[in-house]
Motif scaffolding. Sequence first.
Motif, PDB file in Angstrom:
ATOM      1  N   PHE A 168       7.731 -40.321  25.552  1.00  0.00           N
ATOM      2  CA  PHE A 168       6.891 -40.590  24.384  1.00  0.00           C
ATOM      3  C   PHE A 168       6.861 -42.081  24.053  1.00  0.00           C
ATOM      4  O   PHE A 168       5.791 -42.647  23.794  1.00  0.00           O
ATOM      5  CB  PHE A 168       7.405 -39.792  23.185  1.00  0.00           C
ATOM      6  CG  PHE A 168       6.621 -40.028  21.923  1.00  0.00           C
ATOM      7  CD1 PHE A 168       5.362 -39.479  21.761  1.00  0.00           C
ATOM      8  CD2 PHE A 168       7.138 -40.822  20.903  1.00  0.00           C
ATOM      9  CE1 PHE A 168       4.630 -39.705  20.602  1.00  0.00           C
ATOM     10  CE2 PHE A 168       6.420 -41.054  19.746  1.00  0.00           C
ATOM     11  CZ  PHE A 168       5.165 -40.489  19.590  1.00  0.00           C
ATOM     12  N   TRP A 183       4.782 -43.885  26.590  1.00  0.00           N
ATOM     13  CA  TRP A 183       3.356 -43.596  26.368  1.00  0.00           C
ATOM     14  C   TRP A 183       2.807 -44.438  25.222  1.00  0.00           C
ATOM     15  O   TRP A 183       1.742 -45.070  25.349  1.00  0.00           O
ATOM     16  CB  TRP A 183       3.196 -42.100  26.092  1.00  0.00           C
ATOM     17  CG  TRP A 183       1.798 -41.639  25.883  1.00  0.00           C
ATOM     18  CD1 TRP A 183       0.704 -42.000  26.605  1.00  0.00           C
ATOM     19  CD2 TRP A 183       1.335 -40.706  24.895  1.00  0.00           C
ATOM     20  NE1 TRP A 183      -0.422 -41.340  26.145  1.00  0.00           N
ATOM     21  CE2 TRP A 183      -0.049 -40.541  25.091  1.00  0.00           C
ATOM     22  CE3 TRP A 183       1.960 -39.982  23.891  1.00  0.00           C
ATOM     23  CZ2 TRP A 183      -0.810 -39.686  24.294  1.00  0.00           C
ATOM     24  CZ3 TRP A 183       1.210 -39.127  23.106  1.00  0.00           C
ATOM     25  CH2 TRP A 183      -0.164 -38.990  23.306  1.00  0.00           C
ATOM     26  N   SER A 223      -2.957 -39.134  29.692  1.00  0.00           N
ATOM     27  CA  SER A 223      -2.854 -37.740  29.242  1.00  0.00           C
ATOM     28  C   SER A 223      -1.635 -37.047  29.836  1.00  0.00           C
ATOM     29  O   SER A 223      -1.121 -36.089  29.240  1.00  0.00           O
ATOM     30  CB  SER A 223      -4.119 -36.963  29.640  1.00  0.00           C
ATOM     31  OG  SER A 223      -5.231 -37.382  28.888  1.00  0.00           O
ATOM     32  N   ILE A 275       1.727 -36.512  27.534  1.00  0.00           N
ATOM     33  CA  ILE A 275       1.756 -35.445  26.532  1.00  0.00           C
ATOM     34  C   ILE A 275       1.847 -34.080  27.203  1.00  0.00           C
ATOM     35  O   ILE A 275       2.456 -33.140  26.677  1.00  0.00           O
ATOM     36  CB  ILE A 275       0.523 -35.539  25.600  1.00  0.00           C
ATOM     37  CG1 ILE A 275       0.792 -34.808  24.278  1.00  0.00           C
ATOM     38  CG2 ILE A 275      -0.736 -35.007  26.256  1.00  0.00           C
ATOM     39  CD1 ILE A 275       1.838 -35.431  23.426  1.00  0.00           C
ATOM     40  N   ILE A 319       5.531 -33.763  28.317  1.00  0.00           N
ATOM     41  CA  ILE A 319       6.358 -33.484  27.138  1.00  0.00           C
ATOM     42  C   ILE A 319       6.222 -32.018  26.727  1.00  0.00           C
ATOM     43  O   ILE A 319       7.209 -31.371  26.348  1.00  0.00           O
ATOM     44  CB  ILE A 319       5.967 -34.418  25.974  1.00  0.00           C
ATOM     45  CG1 ILE A 319       6.383 -35.859  26.293  1.00  0.00           C
ATOM     46  CG2 ILE A 319       6.623 -33.973  24.671  1.00  0.00           C
ATOM     47  CD1 ILE A 319       5.892 -36.877  25.281  1.00  0.00           C
ATOM     48  N   ALA A 320       5.016 -31.473  26.816  1.00  0.00           N
ATOM     49  CA  ALA A 320       4.800 -30.060  26.468  1.00  0.00           C
ATOM     50  C   ALA A 320       5.594 -29.146  27.398  1.00  0.00           C
ATOM     51  O   ALA A 320       6.207 -28.162  26.946  1.00  0.00           O
ATOM     52  CB  ALA A 320       3.314 -29.725  26.530  1.00  0.00           C
ATOM     53  N   SER A 350      -6.813 -39.075  21.337  1.00  0.00           N
ATOM     54  CA  SER A 350      -5.743 -38.464  22.127  1.00  0.00           C
ATOM     55  C   SER A 350      -4.796 -37.652  21.249  1.00  0.00           C
ATOM     56  O   SER A 350      -4.190 -36.681  21.700  1.00  0.00           O
ATOM     57  CB  SER A 350      -4.949 -39.554  22.863  1.00  0.00           C
ATOM     58  OG  SER A 350      -5.769 -40.282  23.746  1.00  0.00           O
ATOM     59  N   PHE A 351      -4.659 -38.073  19.984  1.00  0.00           N
ATOM     60  CA  PHE A 351      -3.768 -37.392  19.047  1.00  0.00           C
ATOM     61  C   PHE A 351      -4.502 -36.399  18.149  1.00  0.00           C
ATOM     62  O   PHE A 351      -3.863 -35.557  17.507  1.00  0.00           O
ATOM     63  CB  PHE A 351      -3.063 -38.416  18.149  1.00  0.00           C
ATOM     64  CG  PHE A 351      -2.140 -39.341  18.884  1.00  0.00           C
ATOM     65  CD1 PHE A 351      -0.798 -39.028  19.044  1.00  0.00           C
ATOM     66  CD2 PHE A 351      -2.602 -40.530  19.420  1.00  0.00           C
ATOM     67  CE1 PHE A 351       0.061 -39.886  19.720  1.00  0.00           C
ATOM     68  CE2 PHE A 351      -1.756 -41.398  20.094  1.00  0.00           C
ATOM     69  CZ  PHE A 351      -0.419 -41.071  20.244  1.00  0.00           C
ATOM     70  N   ILE A 359      -3.996 -32.475  18.625  1.00  0.00           N
ATOM     71  CA  ILE A 359      -2.627 -31.950  18.701  1.00  0.00           C
ATOM     72  C   ILE A 359      -2.209 -31.251  17.412  1.00  0.00           C
ATOM     73  O   ILE A 359      -1.688 -30.128  17.445  1.00  0.00           O
ATOM     74  CB  ILE A 359      -1.642 -33.073  19.084  1.00  0.00           C
ATOM     75  CG1 ILE A 359      -1.945 -33.566  20.500  1.00  0.00           C
ATOM     76  CG2 ILE A 359      -0.202 -32.581  18.993  1.00  0.00           C
ATOM     77  CD1 ILE A 359      -1.123 -34.769  20.924  1.00  0.00           C
ATOM     78  N   LEU A 370       4.308 -28.366  20.889  1.00  0.00           N
ATOM     79  CA  LEU A 370       4.711 -29.677  20.378  1.00  0.00           C
ATOM     80  C   LEU A 370       5.057 -29.605  18.896  1.00  0.00           C
ATOM     81  O   LEU A 370       6.017 -30.232  18.441  1.00  0.00           O
ATOM     82  CB  LEU A 370       3.594 -30.697  20.613  1.00  0.00           C
ATOM     83  CG  LEU A 370       3.214 -30.936  22.075  1.00  0.00           C
ATOM     84  CD1 LEU A 370       2.030 -31.890  22.166  1.00  0.00           C
ATOM     85  CD2 LEU A 370       4.400 -31.495  22.855  1.00  0.00           C
ATOM     86  N   GLY A 426      -4.548 -33.972  24.946  1.00  0.00           N
ATOM     87  CA  GLY A 426      -4.495 -33.282  23.662  1.00  0.00           C
ATOM     88  C   GLY A 426      -5.573 -32.232  23.535  1.00  0.00           C
ATOM     89  O   GLY A 426      -5.346 -31.154  22.959  1.00  0.00           O
TER      90      GLY A 426
END
Length: 741
Positions: free
Chosen positions: A43, A46, A85, A88, A91-92, A195-196, A199, A207, A322
């Motif tokens: 994170f 990123w 991308s 994220i 991370i998921a 991008s956010f 989410i 997340l 996202g």
Amino acid sequence: MDEHSIHDSLLLRPEDVSDYAKKSPAWASLVKSILRSLMWGIFVAWVTIIFIYPCDFYTKLNTKFLLSIERTLFGITGAVFLLYSGPIIVIAILAILYLIIRGDEELQEKKTSKSPRYRLWTFPIIVDGPISVITASELIGISLFSAYVVWASSVYLLKNFHIVLSYQLAFKEASIKMLELMGLRFGAIGMFCMSFLFIPISRGSVLLRLIDIPFEHATRYHVWLGHLTMLIFTLHGLLYIVGWALDGRLLEEILQWKNIGIANLAGVISLLAGLLMWVTSLHPVRRQYFELFFYTHQLYVIFVVFFALHVGDFVFSISAGGIFLFMLDRFLRFCQSRKTVNILSASSLPCGTIELVLSKPSHLKYNALSFIFLQIRELSWLQWHPFSVSSSPLEGKHHMTILLKVLGEWTDKLKGNVSNILDYKHDVKQSQPRLSLTASVEGPYGHESQYHLSYENLILIAGGIGISPFLAILSDILHRIRDGIPCMSRNILVIWAVKSSDEFPILQTLNIQSICPNHSDMLNLDIQTYVTQQSEPNLENGKMNNCVYSPIFFTPSKQGISSLVGTGHMVWSGAYVVVSIVGFIATVALLDEYYINPFSIQCWWYKGLLFVACMVASVIVFGGGVVGLWHVWDVKNSKREAKKYDGQKHANSMITDSRVLEEETVGDSMGSLNNIHYGRRPDFKGIFKSVSDSWGCVDIGVIVCGPPSLSSSVAKECRSHSFSRKQNHPILHFHSHSFDL
């Protein structure tokens, strides 16, 4: 009160240890630490890439990297997706592994500090602003986004000045060039904000579960990001429009749809759809015309698709991560909501509130602060409304209760339908009239952890029907005390503000005496009710009106809430996400290998459309396959439960008996706990001072559920108390449970 009696009552019985006190083995703790470190590292990397994106040195490195893998299978699109991308998505996947290993650890098993301390996420900083209450952690997030926008805009502005000056153009031409360059730069900034954007709006997102932010809180972040993103995209479009107008080619540029390069007309359509969503989402419009806001917001499909057509596949892939996670959540919600749910009973309270008892499978888990989205098909096939769950998960394995206050057109129609069924029952003198309500449910959603159980001292502040989730909290704590399940709560103060005494029956839906008769030996519970628009009690001389339940129908509990939900079975929901991601990568690889590369497809907008099609196809085909298997498992599990759960009539009668209250017992129980104050509002400053003097230097959880004005008032006093706190006084931790769309 004897401290030893409290301690002993909260000890686990030996048979409960396996269910409620599962401690992680050493290897699990090590793996979780590694996963946490990896997720934080990815994170931070990123976010760092996003921040340095405008810098010249990064632009050169990025260009070299893209050119080096341009001729690989996935090409530039794959490289851009991996850089912007991919983090994220990774991370998921790691979050899924983390949540599976963590399992169902109870929050109260975590070590708590011996002395109270401040927490960023429960410390209100801004309480009177235009965007409601903002905590310290939220202010840090807002500051980071603001810093990024200001930083990126400043860097781009300086770069553009150097570029324009290097051309040595006349003033008009230089101005047009500057406008177009800044329009381009704002477009890049908007893509990273986008991008956010999707989410927080993913209700069952892994997340959100990882960082324990419930959807009703995350919705606020989506609103804030939506305003920021649309502001930037609007500036992006306006700068281009002004530049084209000055150059006399406005209409020509707007209607342009290039095969190689940016398709302007597609961008105009996307921006118009976004502007419609933005305008109708503004608070005055949304509050007065909610249906207009709701239906207009479905234009997000047009917004995303034409955005992909506008910029092409490799630029769209910056924001695709996202969006893809949102698509996964949306498809799963669609699958869950197709199943109809039995309404076991419907009861009408004298104050106009309706209580619905819904059937659910025993393996569907939720906590006392969960909520669901409910659709009643007899009222509308399109409208979904959120409601807090008012029953504890320990209250019954096979049912869930919600309370609905008549506040608008939809709830008024529901009350009318319930009244019609009740009249039919009385007219034909039948005990079980035919069910005429068909419900669909999305959820339950809410906090991943039951944070209310981590406080020994709680202040629950509700306005009107906002008492509903607190009934679930009280029921949950009482059941835990009765059954010997770990529970830290020892002091609970309930502050309830209502307009008139007609609301009292809502409180009586919780039969404290029948749940835990000896609760006073183990729990200090005080309920303070403030009747704000009534100066004196009714003819009952201040005694609470007895609650009269009128169950109007019962049905067999074969159709419960579907367990196909992102917050449900972690292994199945994790498999759904991972298989869909793998399927997406495989679909894009096959498309590149057998179509795009062999036929030399270069059209940007067409490749953008194919990219979106791959996202949709992977969710439906690959993810849908997992959902199908999950559904089969769910059906088999439900049948297995049905065999264990002997006799549906007996089950329904148990539910009926538990919800139909004995008036005298309830009245006496609630009357002894409830102190009623007429003609005034709660004085939170005085209440907090009194609590501080009596409870001492401890952590106190203050949970608010009610209108925004109530949340702001409580947050203001919490902040004031924190700033003027003495050493021997408690620390108040502010939590808002309000859902304000």
